[in-house]
Design a protein around this motif. Structure first.
Motif, PDB file in Angstrom:
ATOM      1  N   UNK A  63       0.841  -1.209   0.000  1.00 62.72           N
ATOM      2  CA  UNK A  63       0.000   0.000   0.000  1.00 62.72           C
ATOM      3  C   UNK A  63       0.870   1.250   0.000  1.00 62.72           C
ATOM      4  N   UNK A  64       1.888   1.205   0.826  1.00 62.95           N
ATOM      5  CA  UNK A  64       2.786   2.342   0.954  1.00 62.95           C
ATOM      6  C   UNK A  64       3.430   2.688  -0.390  1.00 62.95           C
ATOM      7  N   UNK A  65       3.701   1.657  -1.178  1.00 67.93           N
ATOM      8  CA  UNK A  65       4.409   1.875  -2.448  1.00 67.93           C
ATOM      9  C   UNK A  65       3.535   2.658  -3.439  1.00 67.93           C
ATOM     10  N   UNK A  66       2.223   2.640  -3.246  1.00 71.44           N
ATOM     11  CA  UNK A  66       1.361   3.482  -4.094  1.00 71.44           C
ATOM     12  C   UNK A  66       1.251   4.881  -3.503  1.00 71.44           C
ATOM     13  N   UNK A  67       1.153   4.943  -2.167  1.00 69.70           N
ATOM     14  CA  UNK A  67       0.980   6.256  -1.522  1.00 69.70           C
ATOM     15  C   UNK A  67       2.220   7.137  -1.682  1.00 69.70           C
ATOM     16  N   UNK A  68       3.339   6.493  -1.957  1.00 70.87           N
ATOM     17  CA  UNK A  68       4.599   7.230  -2.131  1.00 70.87           C
ATOM     18  C   UNK A  68       4.539   8.163  -3.349  1.00 70.87           C
ATOM     19  N   UNK A  69       3.659   7.863  -4.297  1.00 67.47           N
ATOM     20  CA  UNK A  69       3.579   8.666  -5.525  1.00 67.47           C
ATOM     21  C   UNK A  69       2.418   9.643  -5.435  1.00 67.47           C
ATOM     22  N   UNK A 398       1.787  10.553 -21.471  1.00 69.51           N
ATOM     23  CA  UNK A 398       2.199  11.601 -20.523  1.00 69.51           C
ATOM     24  C   UNK A 398       3.109  11.013 -19.449  1.00 69.51           C
ATOM     25  N   UNK A 399       2.880   9.761 -19.131  1.00 71.67           N
ATOM     26  CA  UNK A 399       3.764   8.972 -18.277  1.00 71.67           C
ATOM     27  C   UNK A 399       4.153   9.647 -16.972  1.00 71.67           C
ATOM     28  N   UNK A 400       5.453   9.625 -16.701  1.00 69.88           N
ATOM     29  CA  UNK A 400       5.947  10.083 -15.398  1.00 69.88           C
ATOM     30  C   UNK A 400       5.659  11.560 -15.147  1.00 69.88           C
ATOM     31  N   UNK A 401       5.252  12.302 -16.179  1.00 71.03           N
ATOM     32  CA  UNK A 401       4.897  13.708 -15.992  1.00 71.03           C
ATOM     33  C   UNK A 401       3.690  13.884 -15.088  1.00 71.03           C
ATOM     34  N   UNK A 402       2.924  12.819 -14.904  1.00 74.18           N
ATOM     35  CA  UNK A 402       1.702  12.900 -14.100  1.00 74.18           C
ATOM     36  C   UNK A 402       1.978  12.615 -12.623  1.00 74.18           C
ATOM     37  N   UNK A 403       3.100  11.949 -12.345  1.00 77.40           N
ATOM     38  CA  UNK A 403       3.354  11.531 -10.960  1.00 77.40           C
ATOM     39  C   UNK A 403       4.649  12.141 -10.420  1.00 77.40           C
ATOM     40  N   UNK A 404       4.690  12.310  -9.131  1.00 80.96           N
ATOM     41  CA  UNK A 404       5.906  12.778  -8.458  1.00 80.96           C
ATOM     42  C   UNK A 404       6.217  11.806  -7.316  1.00 80.96           C
ATOM     43  N   UNK A 405       7.484  11.435  -7.222  1.00 82.35           N
ATOM     44  CA  UNK A 405       7.925  10.571  -6.130  1.00 82.35           C
ATOM     45  C   UNK A 405       8.097  11.444  -4.885  1.00 82.35           C
ATOM     46  N   UNK A 406       7.201  11.264  -3.920  1.00 82.49           N
ATOM     47  CA  UNK A 406       7.233  12.139  -2.755  1.00 82.49           C
ATOM     48  C   UNK A 406       8.444  11.867  -1.873  1.00 82.49           C
ATOM     49  N   UNK A 407       9.071  10.702  -2.104  1.00 81.29           N
ATOM     50  CA  UNK A 407      10.290  10.415  -1.345  1.00 81.29           C
ATOM     51  C   UNK A 407      11.541  10.784  -2.128  1.00 81.29           C
ATOM     52  N   UNK A 408      11.315  11.232  -3.384  1.00 79.77           N
ATOM     53  CA  UNK A 408      12.460  11.529  -4.253  1.00 79.77           C
ATOM     54  C   UNK A 408      13.272  12.690  -3.718  1.00 79.77           C
TER      55      UNK A 408
END
Ligand code: FMN
Length: 425
Positions: A63-69, A398-408
């Motif tokens: 679950x965490x691995x989805x919430x990270x984005x 659009x790919x990765x442009x839609x998501x941000x890695x909050x842990x990045x």
């Protein structure tokens, strides 16, 4: 205000007496179906459905691995949105498949037949488990329009393997899902505690738990005995689970099998093959080299190797390794349409769910499975609209442009950024 005026403003729903109809009328997300499944099933059976291995670190991480984005919408017009896509070269109404789960009739007497009907009606593929409790022929006969896949392990007995492939081909299964994450059975400690072992050795507490769910055990007793007909030769559905079948269940995975066996299987099976259960980009690249059609990135829903990485942790890297030449399906932890959007943005072609459809099945039979698929579809459409994409193809583009890695970003950098923002306001 008069009662008549209140009535005009507020509609009061009539009470629904049947438990499953009540769930269908009121549960509006996967978590609610989970709660309903928990109420319907004996605690030990729910634990078998829900549990993970050892400390359940991977189960939680999924679950965490989805919430990270985080999602980053872009303003602009949206039409549709259109959720249609292709999976293994066939049109699918959604970028979603139902992944194999063994012993499904434990959750509802109709078991895999109910799941297959719902998948066929929704226009999505269903992978039948090798350890299914309805035969592959019966599922095929009762769901002729279904895109059918079959889950197999690798056997050193070539005669047995060929006979299984012949059965799959004769019953119209188009793809094989080859599990590679069960070299040993994960230690699901909830099951051990409850005595849900093979063969079962139920504890008094488990028996009392069963007694407390009369709806479940009356259905169970009324239904045919639990069998694993795909382990037996075709047409011998009549036998109950014998000691030799338990042996096969326990010996289900042969740890000595490897890449050469997969290459042999590739030569034996002209249809599609999906490698299920890896998270190592090296394995993904190798699967492509030997001609697999897809990889289902999966940690078995946290039921096998505890501490195993989650598919979302390796998805981008896996996609980079194989380019566009190999389909990637992601399972383990998907509970929302937004999870599907994130996975597709990071390079998946489709997502797959296990427990969510089992919750629907346990709570309300085949209509429950249909409703869970519908909920995920509604959430997917809503998220696509809010994010600002009109189709699955556009989402993938659009790919990765839609998501941000909050842990990045380093936490200090994020704190500094938000402080700078506050000062500027
Ligand atoms: C009750 C249950 C039984 C399962 N049986 C199988 C199986 O027989 N073969 C297999 O490859 N995976 C099996 N899985 C794993 C699923 O195919 C899938 O990888 C996992 O459930 C995905 O995670 P999710 O449940 O969080 O969606 C099972 C999962 C559950 C919950």
């Amino acid at each position: 205000m008069k009662l008549r005026e209140v009535r005009q403003l507020v509609q009061v729903q009539a009470p629904v007496l049947s438990r499953s109809r009540r769930v269908l009328a009121s549960a509006y997300n996967v978590a609610e179906y989970r709660a309903a499944a928990q109420r319907a099933l004996p605690p030990g059976i729910f634990d078998y459905l829900e549990g993970g291995s050892e400390d359940e670190v991977t189960l939680r991480r999924n679950r965490d691995s989805f919430d990270r984005w985080g999602l980053m919408p872009q303003w602009g017009p949206v039409t549709g949105p259109d959720t249609t896509t292709t999976v293994l070269g066939r049109v699918s109404a959604l970028p979603l498949t139902l992944t194999p789960t063994g012993a499904t009739r434990l959750f509802h007497p109709e078991g895999e037949l109910a799941v297959a009907r719902a998948a066929a009606a929704a226009g999505v593929p269903y992978g039948l488990a090798g350890l299914s409790t309805v035969s592959m022929e019966n599922v095929a006969a009762q769901s002729p329009g279904l895109e059918r896949w079959f889950n197999i392990g690798l056997s050193s007995d070539m005669g047995y393997q060929q006979a299984k492939l012949d059965r799959c081909a004769a019953a119209g299964y188009r793809a094989l899902l080859v599990g590679v994450d069960t070299r040993a059975l994960g230690s699901r400690e909830r099951d051990r505690k409850n005595g849900f072992t093979a063969p079962p050795a139920l504890t008094l507490a488990s028996l009392l738990g069963i007694a407390a769910r009369p709806g479940w055990w009356m259905n169970f007793l009324r239904a045919d005995g639990l069998r694993f007909p795909n382990l037996e030769p075709a047409g011998t559905d009549a036998g109950l689970v014998t000691p030799s079948v338990w042996q096969q269940i326990l010996g289900h995975s042969d740890a000595s099998r490897g890449w050469a066996d997969l290459e042999t299987l590739r030569a034996m099976w002209p249809g599609k093959i999906i490698l299920k259960g890896c998270v190592n980009p090296d394995d993904v690249a190798r699967a492509q080299e030997i001609g697999m059609d897809a990889v289902q990135l999966s940690n078995h829903g946290g039921r096998q190797l505890d501490h195993m990485l989650s598919p979302m942790d390796v998805l981008e890297e896996s996609r980079q390794r194989v380019g566009g030449g190999l389909e990637l399906i992601v399972d383990s932890g998907i509970r929302r349409g937004s999870d599907i959007v994130k996975a597709l943005a990071l390079g998946a072609d489709a997502c797959s769910v296990g427990r969510p459809y089992l919750y629907g099945l346990a709570a309300a039979g085949s209509p429950g499975v249909s409703r869970v698929i519908e909920i995920l579809a509604e959430e997917l459409r809503r998220t696509m609209t809010l994010v600002g994409v009109s189709s699955v193809a556009e989402l993938q583009q659009r790919g990765a442009g839609i998501v941000r890695d909050l842990r990045g970003a380093a936490p200090e950098a994020r704190v500094a950024a938000s402080e700078a923002l506050r000062e500027a306001m």
